[in-house]
Scaffold this motif. Sequence first.
Motif, PDB file in Angstrom:
ATOM      1  N   TRP A 246      -3.482  -6.479  -2.916  1.00 61.09           N
ATOM      2  CA  TRP A 246      -3.992  -6.507  -4.498  1.00 61.09           C
ATOM      3  C   TRP A 246      -3.575  -5.080  -5.127  1.00 61.09           C
ATOM      4  O   TRP A 246      -4.551  -4.524  -6.014  1.00 61.09           O
ATOM      5  CB  TRP A 246      -5.584  -6.930  -4.463  1.00 61.09           C
ATOM      6  CG  TRP A 246      -5.790  -8.209  -3.733  1.00 61.09           C
ATOM      7  CD1 TRP A 246      -6.493  -8.122  -2.564  1.00 61.09           C
ATOM      8  CD2 TRP A 246      -5.527  -9.429  -3.898  1.00 61.09           C
ATOM      9  NE1 TRP A 246      -6.515  -9.366  -2.180  1.00 61.09           N
ATOM     10  CE2 TRP A 246      -6.003 -10.421  -3.124  1.00 61.09           C
ATOM     11  CE3 TRP A 246      -4.566 -10.088  -5.011  1.00 61.09           C
ATOM     12  CZ2 TRP A 246      -5.801 -11.556  -3.003  1.00 61.09           C
ATOM     13  CZ3 TRP A 246      -4.330 -11.311  -4.856  1.00 61.09           C
ATOM     14  CH2 TRP A 246      -5.051 -12.017  -4.047  1.00 61.09           C
ATOM     15  N   ASN A 247      -2.522  -4.513  -4.433  1.00 62.50           N
ATOM     16  CA  ASN A 247      -2.241  -3.218  -5.161  1.00 62.50           C
ATOM     17  C   ASN A 247      -3.228  -2.127  -4.748  1.00 62.50           C
ATOM     18  O   ASN A 247      -3.570  -1.250  -5.508  1.00 62.50           O
ATOM     19  CB  ASN A 247      -1.810  -3.229  -6.339  1.00 62.50           C
ATOM     20  CG  ASN A 247      -0.809  -4.004  -6.773  1.00 62.50           C
ATOM     21  OD1 ASN A 247       0.189  -3.957  -6.257  1.00 62.50           O
ATOM     22  ND2 ASN A 247      -0.843  -4.772  -7.855  1.00 62.50           N
ATOM     23  N   GLY A 248      -3.812  -2.407  -3.729  1.00 59.85           N
ATOM     24  CA  GLY A 248      -4.917  -1.423  -2.989  1.00 59.85           C
ATOM     25  C   GLY A 248      -4.478  -0.401  -2.050  1.00 59.85           C
ATOM     26  O   GLY A 248      -3.172   0.141  -2.437  1.00 59.85           O
ATOM     27  N   GLN A 249      -4.864  -0.258  -0.727  1.00 58.67           N
ATOM     28  CA  GLN A 249      -4.215   0.371   0.183  1.00 58.67           C
ATOM     29  C   GLN A 249      -4.249  -0.228   1.324  1.00 58.67           C
ATOM     30  O   GLN A 249      -4.841  -1.320   1.721  1.00 58.67           O
ATOM     31  CB  GLN A 249      -5.210   1.733   0.480  1.00 58.67           C
ATOM     32  CG  GLN A 249      -5.340   2.698  -0.704  1.00 58.67           C
ATOM     33  CD  GLN A 249      -6.493   2.248  -1.860  1.00 58.67           C
ATOM     34  OE1 GLN A 249      -7.357   1.766  -1.409  1.00 58.67           O
ATOM     35  NE2 GLN A 249      -6.053   2.722  -3.207  1.00 58.67           N
ATOM     36  N   GLN A 262      -4.035   6.321   5.111  1.00 53.69           N
ATOM     37  CA  GLN A 262      -4.034   5.314   4.148  1.00 53.69           C
ATOM     38  C   GLN A 262      -2.812   5.598   3.142  1.00 53.69           C
ATOM     39  O   GLN A 262      -2.453   6.756   3.103  1.00 53.69           O
ATOM     40  CB  GLN A 262      -5.239   5.289   2.964  1.00 53.69           C
ATOM     41  CG  GLN A 262      -6.574   4.709   3.677  1.00 53.69           C
ATOM     42  CD  GLN A 262      -7.524   4.624   2.629  1.00 53.69           C
ATOM     43  OE1 GLN A 262      -7.860   5.627   2.033  1.00 53.69           O
ATOM     44  NE2 GLN A 262      -7.853   3.438   2.425  1.00 53.69           N
ATOM     45  N   ILE A 263      -2.043   4.650   2.793  1.00 53.50           N
ATOM     46  CA  ILE A 263      -1.081   4.542   1.646  1.00 53.50           C
ATOM     47  C   ILE A 263      -1.482   3.521   0.608  1.00 53.50           C
ATOM     48  O   ILE A 263      -2.041   2.727   1.018  1.00 53.50           O
ATOM     49  CB  ILE A 263       0.302   4.348   2.300  1.00 53.50           C
ATOM     50  CG1 ILE A 263       0.255   2.833   2.659  1.00 53.50           C
ATOM     51  CG2 ILE A 263       0.746   5.357   3.544  1.00 53.50           C
ATOM     52  CD1 ILE A 263       1.816   2.530   2.917  1.00 53.50           C
ATOM     53  N   HIS A 264      -1.190   3.982  -0.580  1.00 54.03           N
ATOM     54  CA  HIS A 264      -1.270   3.224  -1.708  1.00 54.03           C
ATOM     55  C   HIS A 264      -0.222   2.130  -1.622  1.00 54.03           C
ATOM     56  O   HIS A 264       1.011   2.470  -1.575  1.00 54.03           O
ATOM     57  CB  HIS A 264      -1.107   3.989  -2.994  1.00 54.03           C
ATOM     58  CG  HIS A 264      -2.418   4.913  -3.154  1.00 54.03           C
ATOM     59  ND1 HIS A 264      -3.679   4.301  -3.640  1.00 54.03           N
ATOM     60  CD2 HIS A 264      -2.704   6.247  -3.047  1.00 54.03           C
ATOM     61  CE1 HIS A 264      -4.588   5.424  -3.628  1.00 54.03           C
ATOM     62  NE2 HIS A 264      -3.895   6.592  -3.324  1.00 54.03           N
ATOM     63  N   CYS A 265      -0.534   0.813  -1.947  1.00 50.76           N
ATOM     64  CA  CYS A 265       0.381  -0.094  -1.897  1.00 50.76           C
ATOM     65  C   CYS A 265       1.038  -0.411  -3.362  1.00 50.76           C
ATOM     66  O   CYS A 265       0.734  -1.539  -3.943  1.00 50.76           O
ATOM     67  CB  CYS A 265      -0.117  -1.432  -1.177  1.00 50.76           C
ATOM     68  SG  CYS A 265      -0.641  -1.045   0.437  1.00 50.76           S
ATOM     69  N   ASP A 266       1.787   0.431  -4.007  1.00 52.39           N
ATOM     70  CA  ASP A 266       2.447   0.307  -5.416  1.00 52.39           C
ATOM     71  C   ASP A 266       3.573  -0.367  -5.172  1.00 52.39           C
ATOM     72  O   ASP A 266       4.264  -0.455  -3.994  1.00 52.39           O
ATOM     73  CB  ASP A 266       2.088   1.478  -6.169  1.00 52.39           C
ATOM     74  CG  ASP A 266       3.080   2.595  -5.540  1.00 52.39           C
ATOM     75  OD1 ASP A 266       3.901   2.558  -4.791  1.00 52.39           O
ATOM     76  OD2 ASP A 266       2.216   3.756  -5.489  1.00 52.39           O
ATOM     77  N   LYS A 267       4.101  -0.500  -6.318  1.00 50.88           N
ATOM     78  CA  LYS A 267       5.566  -1.274  -6.275  1.00 50.88           C
ATOM     79  C   LYS A 267       6.647  -0.412  -5.643  1.00 50.88           C
ATOM     80  O   LYS A 267       8.002  -0.785  -5.474  1.00 50.88           O
ATOM     81  CB  LYS A 267       5.943  -1.724  -7.690  1.00 50.88           C
ATOM     82  CG  LYS A 267       5.094  -2.891  -8.274  1.00 50.88           C
ATOM     83  CD  LYS A 267       5.506  -3.400  -9.591  1.00 50.88           C
ATOM     84  CE  LYS A 267       4.530  -4.566  -9.992  1.00 50.88           C
ATOM     85  NZ  LYS A 267       4.977  -4.912 -11.303  1.00 50.88           N
ATOM     86  N   SER A 268       6.311   1.122  -5.688  1.00 50.51           N
ATOM     87  CA  SER A 268       7.432   1.890  -5.295  1.00 50.51           C
ATOM     88  C   SER A 268       7.672   1.624  -3.829  1.00 50.51           C
ATOM     89  O   SER A 268       8.866   2.276  -3.354  1.00 50.51           O
ATOM     90  CB  SER A 268       6.906   3.303  -5.328  1.00 50.51           C
ATOM     91  OG  SER A 268       5.994   3.747  -4.633  1.00 50.51           O
ATOM     92  N   ILE A 269       6.819   1.175  -2.975  1.00 49.31           N
ATOM     93  CA  ILE A 269       7.134   0.871  -1.547  1.00 49.31           C
ATOM     94  C   ILE A 269       7.013  -0.476  -1.357  1.00 49.31           C
ATOM     95  O   ILE A 269       7.036  -0.667   0.020  1.00 49.31           O
ATOM     96  CB  ILE A 269       6.035   1.785  -0.583  1.00 49.31           C
ATOM     97  CG1 ILE A 269       4.506   1.428  -0.893  1.00 49.31           C
ATOM     98  CG2 ILE A 269       6.079   3.280  -0.928  1.00 49.31           C
ATOM     99  CD1 ILE A 269       3.570   1.991  -0.034  1.00 49.31           C
ATOM    100  N   MET A 270       6.788  -1.412  -1.957  1.00 46.68           N
ATOM    101  CA  MET A 270       6.325  -2.594  -1.784  1.00 46.68           C
ATOM    102  C   MET A 270       7.497  -3.658  -2.652  1.00 46.68           C
ATOM    103  O   MET A 270       7.402  -3.342  -3.788  1.00 46.68           O
ATOM    104  CB  MET A 270       5.058  -3.231  -1.771  1.00 46.68           C
ATOM    105  CG  MET A 270       4.053  -2.251  -1.026  1.00 46.68           C
ATOM    106  SD  MET A 270       2.284  -2.553  -1.593  1.00 46.68           S
ATOM    107  CE  MET A 270       2.097  -4.389  -1.179  1.00 46.68           C
ATOM    108  N   THR A 271       8.005  -4.637  -1.977  1.00 44.07           N
ATOM    109  CA  THR A 271       9.028  -5.311  -2.522  1.00 44.07           C
ATOM    110  C   THR A 271       8.288  -6.745  -3.075  1.00 44.07           C
ATOM    111  O   THR A 271       8.615  -7.987  -2.370  1.00 44.07           O
ATOM    112  CB  THR A 271      10.218  -5.440  -1.792  1.00 44.07           C
ATOM    113  OG1 THR A 271       9.950  -6.190  -0.615  1.00 44.07           O
ATOM    114  CG2 THR A 271      11.090  -4.443  -1.542  1.00 44.07           C
ATOM    115  N   GLY A 272       7.613  -6.698  -3.937  1.00 42.10           N
ATOM    116  CA  GLY A 272       6.952  -7.777  -4.655  1.00 42.10           C
ATOM    117  C   GLY A 272       5.575  -8.161  -4.194  1.00 42.10           C
ATOM    118  O   GLY A 272       4.758  -8.604  -4.835  1.00 42.10           O
ATOM    119  N   CYS A 273       4.892  -7.327  -3.377  1.00 40.39           N
ATOM    120  CA  CYS A 273       3.458  -7.481  -3.101  1.00 40.39           C
ATOM    121  C   CYS A 273       2.535  -7.087  -4.064  1.00 40.39           C
ATOM    122  O   CYS A 273       2.655  -6.074  -5.089  1.00 40.39           O
ATOM    123  CB  CYS A 273       2.940  -6.305  -1.695  1.00 40.39           C
ATOM    124  SG  CYS A 273       3.539  -7.054  -0.517  1.00 40.39           S
TER     125      CYS A 273
END
Length: 273
Positions: A246-249, A262-273
């Motif tokens: 959900w674009n959290g961590q 922790q890492i932030h799960c934003d679009k810069s490191i995730m291909t579509g999440c």
Amino acid sequence: MATYAIGDVQGCYTAFRKLLDVVHFDLKHDKLWLVGDIVNRGPESLEMLRFVMQSDDAITMVLGNHDLHLLMVGAGITPHHKDDTIQSILNAPDREELLFWLRHQRLFYFKEKYALVHAGLLPAWSVTKAARLAQEVESALRRDDYQKIFTQLYGNEPTYWLDNWTGAERLRVIINAMTRMRICSPDGHMNFSYKGSLQTVPAGYMPWFDVPQRASLDSIIICGHWSALGLYITDKLVALDSGCIWNGQLSAIRLEDRKVFQIHCDKSIMTGC
């Protein structure tokens, strides 16, 4: 050597590998515990499943509800959900090897003072009892007639535990507690519909880990599943689902010193999440 536990990845393999880089994880020397839900919702379920399967003894995982859903869909027992992202696995040339391997994973694991489960444990279950009950489910999933067993495992009833439950009812309660439960009544009746925060738990229920004098208090439970709870750590609980999908961590903890990464799960490191 260090041991790390990581929360729900849900097919976000790029974020997962980024977090492994952050903690300098070494497959040859370190150990990794995964709380389940390694697949589904994110775009890289196939890559995630293959990586874990090929990691030999370095990674220990327990099954989550999304992992079981993949097995059910793969067995033709239940249809796809509209937001599933598991088709790449079902279309893969090594599909049968992947599903066989997943079907042989644990539902529960404990070592020394730590216990690993996807969702939670009912108040009456000690860690030792939970391990025995999980083995009943694990044995059923590994049987040659597992497809017949799968047809009996879905459903919300019963919502409570009795030692004299038998057959599908018995297995269903064990699975639902360990892979779906967030809250229950003080006497162990589960509510599967609630997915909100701690502040709005319905009257008559409480987080499973807050039930007074629950039998598993002698261990530290590591779990995931409850993204609205977020990263939540107490003396006896390490809850690691911080909403990566959900674009959290995506969260990890090193068990030796309880340091959190922790890492932030934003679009810069995730291909579509």
